[in-house]
Design an enzyme around this catalytic site. Sequence first.
Site, PDB file in Angstrom:
ATOM      1  N   ARG A 145       6.109  11.311   0.299  1.00 49.38           N
ATOM      2  CA  ARG A 145       4.906  10.496   0.129  1.00 49.38           C
ATOM      3  C   ARG A 145       3.926  10.813   1.248  1.00 49.38           C
ATOM      4  O   ARG A 145       4.291  11.299   2.298  1.00 49.38           O
ATOM      5  CB  ARG A 145       5.254   9.011   0.082  1.00 49.38           C
ATOM      6  CG  ARG A 145       5.682   8.381   1.392  1.00 49.38           C
ATOM      7  CD  ARG A 145       5.846   6.867   1.240  1.00 49.38           C
ATOM      8  NE  ARG A 145       7.013   6.534   0.419  1.00 49.38           N
ATOM      9  CZ  ARG A 145       6.906   5.920  -0.778  1.00 49.38           C
ATOM     10  NH1 ARG A 145       5.727   5.589  -1.254  1.00 49.38           N
ATOM     11  NH2 ARG A 145       7.980   5.639  -1.469  1.00 49.38           N
TER      12      ARG A 145
ATOM     13  N   LYS B 111       2.066  15.242  -8.293  1.00 49.28           N
ATOM     14  CA  LYS B 111       1.467  14.451  -7.223  1.00 49.28           C
ATOM     15  C   LYS B 111       0.793  13.256  -7.888  1.00 49.28           C
ATOM     16  O   LYS B 111      -0.130  13.428  -8.691  1.00 49.28           O
ATOM     17  CB  LYS B 111       0.457  15.333  -6.486  1.00 49.28           C
ATOM     18  CG  LYS B 111      -0.243  14.703  -5.309  1.00 49.28           C
ATOM     19  CD  LYS B 111      -1.082  15.774  -4.615  1.00 49.28           C
ATOM     20  CE  LYS B 111      -1.849  15.249  -3.439  1.00 49.28           C
ATOM     21  NZ  LYS B 111      -2.573  16.335  -2.739  1.00 49.28           N
TER      22      LYS B 111
ATOM     23  N   GLN C 238       2.404   9.691  -3.857  1.00 47.32           N
ATOM     24  CA  GLN C 238       3.714  10.334  -3.724  1.00 47.32           C
ATOM     25  C   GLN C 238       3.863  11.569  -4.607  1.00 47.32           C
ATOM     26  O   GLN C 238       3.065  11.792  -5.504  1.00 47.32           O
ATOM     27  CB  GLN C 238       4.823   9.335  -4.011  1.00 47.32           C
ATOM     28  CG  GLN C 238       4.661   8.572  -5.309  1.00 47.32           C
ATOM     29  CD  GLN C 238       5.720   7.479  -5.450  1.00 47.32           C
ATOM     30  OE1 GLN C 238       6.792   7.575  -4.883  1.00 47.32           O
ATOM     31  NE2 GLN C 238       5.429   6.458  -6.209  1.00 47.32           N
TER      32      GLN C 238
ATOM     33  N   ASP D  49      -6.718  20.854   6.074  1.00 44.76           N
ATOM     34  CA  ASP D  49      -5.470  20.192   6.480  1.00 44.76           C
ATOM     35  C   ASP D  49      -4.319  21.188   6.536  1.00 44.76           C
ATOM     36  O   ASP D  49      -3.222  20.920   6.045  1.00 44.76           O
ATOM     37  CB  ASP D  49      -5.132  19.018   5.560  1.00 44.76           C
ATOM     38  CG  ASP D  49      -4.098  18.070   6.196  1.00 44.76           C
ATOM     39  OD1 ASP D  49      -3.929  18.122   7.442  1.00 44.76           O
ATOM     40  OD2 ASP D  49      -3.458  17.309   5.465  1.00 44.76           O
TER      41      ASP D  49
END
Length: 355
Positions: free
Chosen positions: A7, A28, A12, A124
Amino acid sequence: VLEFLGRGTFGQVVKCWKKGTNELVAIKILKDHPSYARQGQIEISILAKLSAENSEAYNFVRAIECFQHKNHTCLVFEMLQQNLYDYLKQSKFNPLPLKHIRPIVQQVLVALSKLRTLGLIHADLKPENIMLVDPDKQPFRVKVIDFGSATHVSKVVCSTYLQSRYYRAPEVILGLPFCESIDMWSLGCVIAELFLGWPLYPGSSEFDQIRYIIQTQGLPYDHLLNNATKTSRFFKKAINTHTGVLEWKLKNANEHERETKIPSKEARKYIFNSLDDIAQVNLSSSLTGNERIAEKIDRYEFVSLLKRMLTIDQEKRITPEEALSHQFVTLSHLVDFAHSNVFKSSVKNMEICCR
C-alpha cells in the site's frame, strides 16, 4: 484476487489472476478521494502516452487497462517480481557489485531518456519504484514503475512537494524552478545506495537532507541560493571573517530546531567529505593483481558518473543521453583488462540490456 502486494498514500496494489487470458497482473486500486481520482487521471493520461511506446524496449512497466470499481480507479499492470528496496533488504542490505549496478543504471537511463523526449518527469524515482522483472530467468532486468507522481515538464510548479526525501533534488528542496533533471539526481542517489547498501543522504527532514548534501558536496552556488524561494529556511547571511564579505551559510542544527521545532538527527551509515571517498568503501582484500586494478578503475568511473548525476546545479547535471555514453556504462575503460574476470563478468551482465 490472489494476494495483497503493498500500500502507499494513493491506495493499494493487489496481485490478480485475469480470467480469460490466464495472465497474472498487478492492480493498483486508488483511494476514492477526489484528489487521488484527479492524480489517477493524470497517471492514466501519462500511461496512455507511454503505452503508445514500446514498454519492453524503454524499460517501463506495461499498463494493460484501467477501469472503475465502486468509485475506485483501478489500473492494471503486468506483474513484476521484486523492487530494488526489497531486494536489498532480502540480502541484508549488502552492497551490490558494480557488475550488477551497471545493467540497472543502463536500463533506467534508457527509460529516463525516453521520458525526456516525451517531456515527462517521473518525480518519484527510488529503489521501491525500480522493479526486477524476473530475477531467476532474467537477472537484473529492471523496469521503472509508478507514474503516480509523474508530471509534464510544462506543468511543473516550483513549490510542489515532489520526490521521496532521500532522493529529492536540491532544486526541489530549495524551491527553484526544476525540470526532468530531478530524475537524474534521484537515480544518482539510488545507485549510490545500491553501492553502499544504505542511502547516501537519509535525511529525516529537509534541513538534514540539505545538510548532508552540503557536507559532502559543498554549498550551492550563490546564484542558486539568491534565486531560491526557500533558502532562508536553511541558510542565513553571515560575514565571512576572512574576507569581510556577507555570505550564505547553513544554519546550525540548534538554530533550525529553535525556529521550526524539528530536531536534527544523524541517520547516515557513511559520512563522506567528498563523493570521491565513496570509491574506497568495501574494497575486497581478496582481489589482487590485474583484477584489483580493474576493480579500482571501474570504481573510479562509477564515481565519475555519480558526480555528474549529483551535480547540485541542475544546468550542469548530466543528461540521460550523455550518461548512456559514459565509460562506466559502455565499459570502454576496461578494454585493456579484457582478460580479467571484472571485464568478462561485466560484459556478461550487460547482455540483459535492450539496446
